[in-house]
Write a protein that holds these residues in place. Structure first.
Motif, PDB file in Angstrom:
ATOM      1  N   ALA A   1       0.839  -1.202   0.000  1.00 36.49           N
ATOM      2  CA  ALA A   1       0.000   0.000   0.000  1.00 36.49           C
ATOM      3  C   ALA A   1       0.878   1.257   0.000  1.00 36.49           C
ATOM      4  O   ALA A   1       0.625   2.206  -0.750  1.00 36.49           O
ATOM      5  N   ASP A   2       1.934   1.260   0.817  1.00 30.10           N
ATOM      6  CA  ASP A   2       2.862   2.406   0.836  1.00 30.10           C
ATOM      7  C   ASP A   2       3.507   2.604  -0.531  1.00 30.10           C
ATOM      8  O   ASP A   2       3.628   3.734  -1.019  1.00 30.10           O
ATOM      9  N   THR A   3       3.937   1.510  -1.145  1.00 34.05           N
ATOM     10  CA  THR A   3       4.581   1.599  -2.466  1.00 34.05           C
ATOM     11  C   THR A   3       3.649   2.228  -3.490  1.00 34.05           C
ATOM     12  O   THR A   3       4.083   2.998  -4.356  1.00 34.05           O
ATOM     13  N   LEU A   4       2.377   1.901  -3.393  1.00 36.88           N
ATOM     14  CA  LEU A   4       1.398   2.400  -4.364  1.00 36.88           C
ATOM     15  C   LEU A   4       0.839   3.765  -3.981  1.00 36.88           C
ATOM     16  O   LEU A   4       0.022   4.323  -4.722  1.00 36.88           O
ATOM     17  N   GLY A   5       1.250   4.288  -2.817  1.00 39.65           N
ATOM     18  CA  GLY A   5       0.726   5.577  -2.368  1.00 39.65           C
ATOM     19  C   GLY A   5      -0.711   5.509  -1.904  1.00 39.65           C
ATOM     20  O   GLY A   5      -1.460   6.482  -2.010  1.00 39.65           O
TER      21      GLY A   5
ATOM     22  N   TYR B   1      -4.268 -16.853 -13.441  1.00 36.43           N
ATOM     23  CA  TYR B   1      -3.776 -15.482 -13.570  1.00 36.43           C
ATOM     24  C   TYR B   1      -4.988 -14.602 -13.892  1.00 36.43           C
ATOM     25  O   TYR B   1      -5.564 -14.701 -14.968  1.00 36.43           O
ATOM     26  N   LEU B   2      -5.379 -13.747 -12.939  1.00 38.83           N
ATOM     27  CA  LEU B   2      -6.577 -12.944 -13.081  1.00 38.83           C
ATOM     28  C   LEU B   2      -6.209 -11.509 -13.454  1.00 38.83           C
ATOM     29  O   LEU B   2      -5.317 -10.907 -12.832  1.00 38.83           O
ATOM     30  N   THR B   3      -6.908 -10.958 -14.450  1.00 41.69           N
ATOM     31  CA  THR B   3      -6.688  -9.579 -14.855  1.00 41.69           C
ATOM     32  C   THR B   3      -7.908  -8.745 -14.504  1.00 41.69           C
ATOM     33  O   THR B   3      -9.039  -9.235 -14.519  1.00 41.69           O
ATOM     34  N   GLY B   4      -7.668  -7.472 -14.193  1.00 42.20           N
ATOM     35  CA  GLY B   4      -8.755  -6.557 -13.878  1.00 42.20           C
ATOM     36  C   GLY B   4      -9.043  -5.615 -15.028  1.00 42.20           C
ATOM     37  O   GLY B   4      -8.255  -5.497 -15.968  1.00 42.20           O
ATOM     38  N   SER B   5     -10.186  -4.931 -14.938  1.00 45.52           N
ATOM     39  CA  SER B   5     -10.576  -4.020 -16.015  1.00 45.52           C
ATOM     40  C   SER B   5     -10.856  -2.605 -15.526  1.00 45.52           C
ATOM     41  O   SER B   5     -11.036  -1.699 -16.333  1.00 45.52           O
ATOM     42  N   ARG B   6     -10.878  -2.394 -14.220  1.00 44.95           N
ATOM     43  CA  ARG B   6     -11.243  -1.075 -13.701  1.00 44.95           C
ATOM     44  C   ARG B   6     -10.041  -0.255 -13.286  1.00 44.95           C
ATOM     45  O   ARG B   6     -10.083   0.965 -13.297  1.00 44.95           O
ATOM     46  N   HIS B   7      -8.979  -0.896 -12.874  1.00 45.20           N
ATOM     47  CA  HIS B   7      -7.799  -0.184 -12.385  1.00 45.20           C
ATOM     48  C   HIS B   7      -6.558  -0.657 -13.138  1.00 45.20           C
ATOM     49  O   HIS B   7      -6.517  -1.774 -13.654  1.00 45.20           O
ATOM     50  N   ASP B   8      -5.567   0.212 -13.180  1.00 42.91           N
ATOM     51  CA  ASP B   8      -4.281  -0.178 -13.743  1.00 42.91           C
ATOM     52  C   ASP B   8      -3.464  -0.867 -12.651  1.00 42.91           C
ATOM     53  O   ASP B   8      -3.123  -0.252 -11.640  1.00 42.91           O
ATOM     54  N   TRP B   9      -3.161  -2.137 -12.875  1.00 45.11           N
ATOM     55  CA  TRP B   9      -2.366  -2.888 -11.900  1.00 45.11           C
ATOM     56  C   TRP B   9      -0.977  -3.098 -12.482  1.00 45.11           C
ATOM     57  O   TRP B   9      -0.826  -3.725 -13.539  1.00 45.11           O
TER      58      TRP B   9
END
Length: 202
Positions: free
Chosen positions: A94-98, A126-134
């Protein structure tokens, strides 16, 4: 799409990126493809496994004529995976991602995840998301033992370790369900194309 031979009874389809894989995999699963025994998606390829009587040249031409389709299958209910967000790397990540820990947990929980492909170990999706940039960095030092059921993030993917194994993904929690069980049919809970929703375990 590039069509390449793969052994005596298969073809390997190569694509530019994962989005192309998902779109073509969604279309090929619904297409009438005589002689095709299995479709195995990966990060940039789909392996087409056929029976021994299939004309691979004719099949290659047929595969090229199948247009891609949407892989966002909203007509099926998502697989719900109960989890506890208590992983060892949750705070540091969480810290790394701000972000705060609650913000990271909310972002992961509200994401619309889809199983892109399986690999690494039986039942590891391996799951990918569509709402956020991971874009999650791997750990600088991999662990020699990651407990079975660990919920993790790395790169553009999230996943659940089906069994104890080495691993370099960031651990953010634990799943309260077996994602691979030989007594279940099919044994893998998270199969390619499945929509997945992570929910807080009660």
């Amino acid at each position: 799409m590039k069509v390449l031979p793969s052994g005596a009874h298969g073809l390997l389809l190569e694509f530019a990126d994962l989005d192309e894989v998902l779109a073509h995999y969604a279309a090929l699963r619904e297409a009438d493809l005589p002689g095709v025994l299995d479709l195995v998606p990966a990060g940039a390829t789909i392996l087409v496994v056929t029976d021994r009587d299939t004309d691979l040249s004719a099949l290659g031409h047929r595969l090229r004529r199948v247009p891609p389709a949407s892989h966002r299958r909203t007509e099926t209910r998502p697989v719900e995976v109960p989890v506890r967000y208590d992983g060892e790397d949750l705070g540091d990540l969480a810290d790394t991602l701000g972000l705060t820990v609650p913000e990271l947990v909310e972002r992961h929980r509200e994401e619309e995840w889809t199983v892109a492909f399986c690999g690494f170990a039986p039942g590891f999706g391996y799951l990918t998301g569509s709402r956020h940039d991971w874009d999650i960095p791997r750990r600088s030092t991999p662990r020699t033992k990651v407990p079975a059921g660990s919920l993790a993030l790395a790169g553009a993917f999230t996943g659940v370790y089906p069994r104890e194994s080495p691993g370099g993904w960031q651990l953010i929690g634990h799943a309260e369900v077996d994602v691979f069980d030989l007594d279940r049919d099919p044994p893998a809970l998270l199969v390619p194309g499945a929509r997945v929703r992570f929910v807080e375990a009660s």
